[in-house]
Design an enzyme around this catalytic site. Structure first.
Site, PDB file in Angstrom:
ATOM      1  N   CYS A 104       0.853  -1.193   0.000  1.00 39.83           N
ATOM      2  CA  CYS A 104       0.000   0.000   0.000  1.00 39.83           C
ATOM      3  C   CYS A 104       0.888   1.241   0.000  1.00 39.83           C
ATOM      4  O   CYS A 104       1.901   1.289   0.703  1.00 39.83           O
ATOM      5  CB  CYS A 104      -0.909   0.027   1.228  1.00 39.83           C
ATOM      6  N   SER A 272      23.260 -18.436 -14.516  1.00 39.86           N
ATOM      7  CA  SER A 272      24.096 -19.140 -15.481  1.00 39.86           C
ATOM      8  C   SER A 272      24.279 -18.386 -16.793  1.00 39.86           C
ATOM      9  O   SER A 272      25.268 -18.587 -17.499  1.00 39.86           O
ATOM     10  CB  SER A 272      23.515 -20.529 -15.765  1.00 39.86           C
ATOM     11  N   ILE A 357      18.973 -23.197 -21.161  1.00 39.99           N
ATOM     12  CA  ILE A 357      20.427 -23.036 -21.101  1.00 39.99           C
ATOM     13  C   ILE A 357      21.061 -24.035 -20.139  1.00 39.99           C
ATOM     14  O   ILE A 357      22.216 -24.439 -20.308  1.00 39.99           O
ATOM     15  CB  ILE A 357      20.792 -21.579 -20.693  1.00 39.99           C
ATOM     16  N   SER A 378      15.438 -18.574 -18.084  1.00 38.63           N
ATOM     17  CA  SER A 378      14.143 -18.354 -17.443  1.00 38.63           C
ATOM     18  C   SER A 378      13.682 -16.916 -17.580  1.00 38.63           C
ATOM     19  O   SER A 378      12.492 -16.626 -17.449  1.00 38.63           O
ATOM     20  CB  SER A 378      14.211 -18.752 -15.966  1.00 38.63           C
ATOM     21  N   HIS A 477      10.814 -18.858  -9.075  1.00 34.95           N
ATOM     22  CA  HIS A 477      11.606 -19.148 -10.264  1.00 34.95           C
ATOM     23  C   HIS A 477      10.706 -19.831 -11.285  1.00 34.95           C
ATOM     24  O   HIS A 477       9.753 -20.521 -10.927  1.00 34.95           O
ATOM     25  CB  HIS A 477      12.781 -20.057  -9.891  1.00 34.95           C
ATOM     26  N   PHE A 478      11.012 -19.617 -12.571  1.00 32.16           N
ATOM     27  CA  PHE A 478      10.188 -20.199 -13.629  1.00 32.16           C
ATOM     28  C   PHE A 478      10.186 -21.728 -13.579  1.00 32.16           C
ATOM     29  O   PHE A 478       9.339 -22.377 -14.199  1.00 32.16           O
ATOM     30  CB  PHE A 478      10.704 -19.736 -14.998  1.00 32.16           C
ATOM     31  N   GLU A 479      11.107 -22.337 -12.836  1.00 30.52           N
ATOM     32  CA  GLU A 479      11.204 -23.794 -12.779  1.00 30.52           C
ATOM     33  C   GLU A 479      10.352 -24.419 -11.682  1.00 30.52           C
ATOM     34  O   GLU A 479      10.315 -25.647 -11.565  1.00 30.52           O
ATOM     35  CB  GLU A 479      12.662 -24.223 -12.561  1.00 30.52           C
TER      36      GLU A 479
END
Length: 687
Positions: A104, A272, A357, A378, A477-479
């Protein structure tokens, strides 16, 4: 006592939708209880509030009707200010950091307790009168319900509440939704007082305060021993040895590296993607060798990119004589992945393989020989896939090997296809909602690959996060599995979450902290770390640097570690596999289950802690550095990256494996798939 709900057909549908999947008897009980409460409903008119500013409970429908009846934005704003005057002030003892609502613009506090009948009694306050009016809407509508009933109220029903445009600006919308989430979290705690949170680490400008043994283990090495730092700096400088390390290193290693980086410039810690780039910069600056602290595909990538840049004389070393594996990279080495790509090639239509990757050079080379391949990270996978769909007509995209990332990608694109065109164009200017929807059936992903660490962020952990920290800043994380991904996406929609790479997560935390530092009030940001716990070192360094630069001692950040009870730890303290042996991950690393209770992890690792990354020891780095340039250097052969004798398409495997990486670099530079890749895709489709 009044209820929140009115039994209109539309609202009944929303309640049943929210209750879908619940046992029928439970739904009937909820309906019966809410129906009984409706009989005690009282409507509070605008005139009554104006004449007697006493906050009375009302249904959501009543409040919505009052606001709509008030007329335009100015009248609705005036009515909200009347609500604000009727809302009892919280005493100073309750306007605490623990009761603050994050997200907020103004200061907002929400409290909750149970009355004698087991119903929720909410309190709220704000230093902004209009925000107090919004808080009053929340208090009027939700007080008097049981904790379970509060949780069953659909968010979309509260989101509208008759406030309308001109009152709920984007920032106020997010603020109101964050107040709602704060009320939900407090209701969950009331429903299950025994359900605690996770271990956390509080970071201030000059102190670290851990809560829980896992957090204590992370904090223990953030202030490293000066003698170890001095010894490392001395040998790195003498041997002209650069160091590239991943964010997921052990805190002990990262603590020493971070301290040493202030005196030896050729130390780089990142995700990475840029480790190899940093190694090239070190070679150009005169480093004779580069130590890679990561898993094996990272050292392979560093070696290959240095060779491509003409630095074949610069030596590259890993930190263990044994293989430093990766469950995800090894999934792409399996026969199943070979079959997946062979089936893609057999389609006979334009197809491009987007490979993560985090795979070996061998995987990249052999995959590119079957299907035209470009690597991704990612942080750029969404743009890579959208660009492929936009640039190559009717192309099929085959993503792999991470199954969770593939599912999350499909989920994100599915959500994108339901957004207004202007929002889609903001993400990728060549697309509309219709074009994304048309492309979605042509997205395919591998079904049998995952990271052992991110697998821990499943349904069990996600529900605990939602219950105890749903109003915090949520990172994923995208994983991670879909449950955690969806929770972070929900938070992202109200400005409180991020999904992406480790660097995206770090940038998000820094951005939110910067916003807090712009406000002249005390702040405490709570962040759920939805990735490997090794990120904590980079977060601590970043946060403390920003706090010290700003000279703020009244702002801090709490990092929550969402650990799983089924976490694993490295070691051999009594196996649980067949014959009493410890179970093993692909690559042969022995694991033992984490403790059954408590945090579910130990000081040695586990939970959100990669056992392979933890094979990179500080002692190994010191030993490798000391042996360089001595007769003992011959003993380092086992520490060199894996070499390949195979040839693919008339080229060395390393050169062939670099091509998908170079395609990605060209894409990042020009925001288009390189012409060579597109030509390859079209040519192979015509064979």
């Amino acid at each position: 006592m009044t209820s929140l709900l009115c039994w209109s057909p539309a609202f009944l549908g929303s309640v049943l939708k929210a209750a879908r999947g619940q046992p029928a008897a439970k739904v009937i009980r909820v309906r019966t209880r809410l129906s009984a409460k409706l009989q005690r409903c009282c409507v509070v008119s605008t005139k009554a509030i104006a004449e007697a500013p006493v906050l009375q409970q009302a249904t959501l429908q009543d409040v919505s009707s009052e606001l709509r009846a008030a007329g335009g934005a100015r009248e609705r704003t005036r009515l909200l200010l009347q609500y604000a005057r009727a809302l009892p002030r919280l005493p100073a003892s309750e306007r605490t950091m623990a009761n603050r609502v994050m997200g907020c613009t103004s200061q907002v506090w929400v409290t909750a307790e149970l009355d004698g009948r087991g119903c929720v009694r909410l309190g709220a306050d704000s230093d902004s009168e209009l925000t107090r009016g919004l808080a009053a809407v929340l208090v009027r509508c939700l007080s008097g319900l049981t904790p379970e009933e509060v949780l069953q109220v659909p968010l979309e029903a509260l989101e509208g509440a008759g406030l309308g445009e001109g009152v709920l600006t984007p920032s106020r919308t997010n603020g109101f939704l964050n107040m709602v989430e704060a009320a939900r979290v407090r209701a969950r705690r009331l429903a299950d007082p025994a359900a605690g949170g996770f271990p956390l680490l509080r970071i201030s400008a000059d102190a670290l305060v851990p809560q829980g043994s896992f957090a204590e283990a992370q904090a223990a090495f953030l202030e490293p021993d000066a003698a170890r730092v001095n010894a490392l700096v001395k040998v790195l400088a003498e041997k002209k040895l650069g160091v590239v390390a991943h964010f997921y290193m052990d805190p002990e290693v990262q603590g020493v590296l971070a301290a040493a980086a202030g005196r030896w410039p050729h130390i780089h810690v990142s995700d990475s993607l840029v480790m190899a780039d940093a190694a090239v910069c070190m070679a150009e600056a005169g480093c004779k060798a580069v130590a890679v602290l990561g898993v094996d595909f990272m050292s392979e990538n560093v070696r290959a990119i240095l060779d491509e840049a003409g630095h074949t004389d610069v030596q590259v070393y890993r930190m263990a004589a044994d293989d430093i594996g990766c469950t995800l990279a090894e999934a792409a080495e399996a026969q199943g992945y070979t079959d997946y790509l062979a089936a893609a090639a057999a389609e006979g239509t334009p197809g491009v393989h987007v490979v993560y990757i985090n795979t070996s050079l061998r995987t990249k080379a052999l995959a590119h020989a079957v299907v035209p391949t470009i690597t991704c990270t990612s942080s750029n996978v969404v743009q890579t896939v959208l660009q492929a769909f936009a640039q190559v007509p009717d192309v099929r995209v085959y993503y792999g090997p991470d199954t969770y990332m593939g599912r999350n990608l499909a989920t994100m694109l599915g959500a994108l296809a339901r957004l207004p065109d202007e929002e889609v164009a903001a993400l990728h200017p060549a697309h509309t909602a219709a074009s994304v929807a048309a492309a979605l059936p042509r997205l395919h992903y591998y079904e049998e690959g995952s990271c052992a660490v991110h697998h821990m962020f499943g349904a069990q952990v996600t529900e605990r996060v939602r219950a105890a920290h749903g109003d915090a800043l949520l990172t994923a994380h995208f994983e991670v599995p879909g449950e955690m991904f969806a929770l972070a996406l929900e938070a992202k929609a109200r400005g409180m979450g991020v999904v992406g790479s480790t660097q995206n997560i770090l940038d998000f935390i820094a951005g939110k902290l910067n916003e807090a530092l712009q406000r002249p009030i005390p702040e405490r940001l709570q962040v759920v770390l939805g990735t490997e716990s090794g990120m904590i070192t980079a977060i601590v360094r970043k946060v403390q640097g920003m706090l010290r630069a700003a000279g703020r001692s009244d702002v801090d950040v709490e990092v929550v570690f969402p650990v799983a009870s089924e976490a694993v730890t490295v070691g051999g303290r009594g196996g649980s596999g067949a014959g009493g042996e410890a179970p093993r991950l692909p690559g042969g690393l022995a694991l033992t289950p984490g403790p059954a209770g408590g945090e579910g992890c130990s000081a040695e690792g586990g939970c959100a802690s990669c056992p392979f990354m933890k094979m990179n020891k500080l002692a190994a780095l010191q030993t490798v550095a000391e042996r360089i340039g001595t007769p003992g250097e011959a003993l380092l052969e086992a520490y060199r990256p894996r070499t390949y004798c195979e040839r693919v398409g008339g080229r060395s495997l390393a050169a062939a494996g670099c091509e998908p990486i170079l395609h990605m670099r060209a894409f990042q530079q020009h925001k288009r798939l390189p012409d060579a890749l597109v030509a390859d895709v079209l040519a192979r489709a015509q064979r």
